[in-house]
Design a protein around this motif. Structure first.
Motif, short mmCIF file in Angstrom:
data_model
loop_
_atom_site.label_atom_id
_atom_site.label_comp_id
_atom_site.label_asym_id
_atom_site.label_seq_id
_atom_site.Cartn_x
_atom_site.Cartn_y
_atom_site.Cartn_z
N VAL A 98 54.11 3.44 67.25
CA VAL A 98 54.59 2.00 67.16
C VAL A 98 53.48 1.04 66.98
CG1 VAL A 98 56.71 2.48 68.61
CG2 VAL A 98 54.60 1.83 69.61
N LEU A 99 52.07 1.42 67.39
CA LEU A 99 51.10 0.32 67.19
C LEU A 99 50.58 0.51 65.75
CD1 LEU A 99 49.16 0.89 70.50
CD2 LEU A 99 50.90 -0.89 69.79
N LYS A 100 51.01 1.36 65.12
CA LYS A 100 50.69 1.72 63.62
C LYS A 100 49.39 1.97 63.41
CE LYS A 100 54.73 -0.76 61.98
NZ LYS A 100 55.36 -1.90 61.45
N ARG A 101 48.69 2.70 64.34
CA ARG A 101 47.13 2.96 64.17
C ARG A 101 47.03 4.46 63.39
NH1 ARG A 101 45.53 1.64 70.28
NH2 ARG A 101 45.68 -0.60 69.99
N GLU A 102 46.35 4.14 62.37
CA GLU A 102 45.95 5.21 61.59
C GLU A 102 45.44 6.66 62.15
OE1 GLU A 102 43.43 6.61 57.61
OE2 GLU A 102 44.39 4.40 57.61
N LYS A 103 44.60 6.71 62.96
CA LYS A 103 44.15 7.68 63.88
C LYS A 103 44.80 7.98 65.05
CE LYS A 103 39.93 7.04 61.23
NZ LYS A 103 38.72 7.86 60.79
N ASP A 104 45.87 7.29 65.26
CA ASP A 104 46.65 7.62 66.65
C ASP A 104 47.53 8.71 66.39
OD1 ASP A 104 47.77 7.41 69.00
OD2 ASP A 104 48.54 5.39 68.76
N THR A 105 47.09 9.55 67.44
CA THR A 105 48.07 11.02 67.38
C THR A 105 48.98 11.32 68.61
OG1 THR A 105 46.02 12.20 68.26
CG2 THR A 105 46.24 12.09 65.64
N ILE A 106 48.81 10.33 69.80
CA ILE A 106 49.52 10.62 70.90
C ILE A 106 50.93 11.04 70.75
CG2 ILE A 106 49.84 8.28 71.59
CD1 ILE A 106 48.94 11.03 73.92
N HIS A 107 51.39 10.29 69.64
CA HIS A 107 52.99 10.61 69.36
C HIS A 107 53.20 11.75 69.03
CE1 HIS A 107 51.14 8.91 65.77
NE2 HIS A 107 52.10 9.50 65.02
N THR A 108 52.20 12.61 67.80
CA THR A 108 52.48 13.83 67.56
C THR A 108 51.97 14.67 68.50
OG1 THR A 108 50.35 13.54 66.31
CG2 THR A 108 52.34 13.08 65.02
N ASP A 109 50.90 14.35 69.27
CA ASP A 109 50.46 15.43 70.27
C ASP A 109 51.57 15.74 71.41
OD1 ASP A 109 48.06 15.48 69.10
OD2 ASP A 109 47.12 14.20 70.42
N ASN A 110 52.29 14.53 71.73
CA ASN A 110 53.32 14.88 72.70
C ASN A 110 54.55 15.52 71.95
OD1 ASN A 110 52.62 12.95 74.50
ND2 ASN A 110 53.40 11.10 73.70
N LEU A 111 54.98 15.41 70.92
CA LEU A 111 56.05 16.05 70.10
C LEU A 111 55.54 17.74 70.20
CD1 LEU A 111 59.07 16.33 69.00
CD2 LEU A 111 57.63 15.73 66.78
N LYS A 112 54.31 17.95 69.58
CA LYS A 112 53.72 19.35 69.45
C LYS A 112 53.85 19.95 70.87
CE LYS A 112 50.71 18.63 65.81
NZ LYS A 112 49.58 18.28 65.34
N SER A 113 53.43 19.29 71.89
CA SER A 113 53.37 19.88 73.48
C SER A 113 54.98 20.08 73.81
CB SER A 113 52.57 18.82 74.15
OG SER A 113 52.73 19.31 75.59
N ILE A 114 55.71 19.21 73.80
CA ILE A 114 56.97 19.43 74.21
C ILE A 114 57.79 20.60 73.56
CG2 ILE A 114 59.23 18.39 74.33
CD1 ILE A 114 57.59 15.60 74.85
N THR A 115 57.57 20.69 72.17
CA THR A 115 58.35 21.54 71.43
C THR A 115 57.57 23.16 71.63
OG1 THR A 115 57.01 21.03 69.50
CG2 THR A 115 59.26 20.17 69.78
N LYS A 116 56.50 23.10 72.04
CA LYS A 116 55.84 24.26 72.13
C LYS A 116 56.27 25.00 73.70
CE LYS A 116 51.33 26.69 73.16
NZ LYS A 116 49.90 26.59 72.91
N LEU A 117 56.40 23.87 74.71
CA LEU A 117 56.81 24.28 75.96
C LEU A 117 58.22 24.73 76.16
CD1 LEU A 117 54.60 21.45 77.75
CD2 LEU A 117 54.34 23.73 78.09
#
Length: 171
Positions: A98-117
């Motif tokens: 939502v902050l449209k930061r090019e190097k921000d990965t928290i959103h993808t890190d969250n998704l990867k962590s949740i789907t893996k778990l």
């Protein structure tokens, strides 16, 4: 029909309910709401997850902000109210940049962590509404067996309908 109970699920909260219960997330940016429902037993729950992995502090008051801790609590709480994990339907909502930061990965890190778990827990994700740049909100109507999503200022739309799952099993 009895009055419905409504619960607002904020960041770092795990809430479960049965019967006439509605669960609604606070706005989801990079956070992800994991919504799980077993319509046949009228049980469902939502975890509003902010961070990937597990809390570094075992007894932290906010440990459910972390994916591993929140999912463990969600599954235990759902089982305690009669949810059959084999019948459970699961949706993921949120995970936007939502902050449209090019190097921000928290959103993808969250998704990867949740789907893996969830995969490790052998829990299938049935529907997903994640990514992009707009905030979302999740709403779960346990009585009706339905999960809704709203993206940005758009109206809610149905993401999952479990209301006819029990009927299909008896055909």
């Amino acid at each position: 029909m009895p009055d419905r109970e409504s619960f607002f699920v904020s960041t770092g909260q795990v809430v479960t309910g049965t019967g006439n219960t509605i669960l609604e997330s606070s706005p989801l940016g990079s956070c992800i709401a994991v919504c799980a429902i077993d319509h046949a037993s009228s049980a469902g729950g939502m975890a509003h997850i902010m961070l990937p992995g597990k809390s570094p502090y075992e007894n932290a008051h906010n440990k459910y902000r972390y994916a591993a801790d929140a999912l463990q609590e969600l599954v235990a709480s759902l089982q305690s109210v009669g949810c059959d994990l084999a019948r459970m339907k699961t949706c993921l909502i949120g995970g936007a940049n939502v902050l449209k930061r090019e190097k921000d990965t928290i959103h993808t890190d969250n998704l990867k962590s949740i789907t893996k778990l969830l995969s490790q827990m052998q829990i299938k994700v049935h529907e997903s509404c994640t990514g992009g740049f707009e905030r979302r909100t999740a709403l779960m109507d346990i009585t009706e067996g339905r999960i809704f999503v709203a993206i940005g200022s758009q109206p809610q739309r149905q993401l999952l309908d479990c209301s006819n799952v029990a009927a299909r099993k008896t055909d």
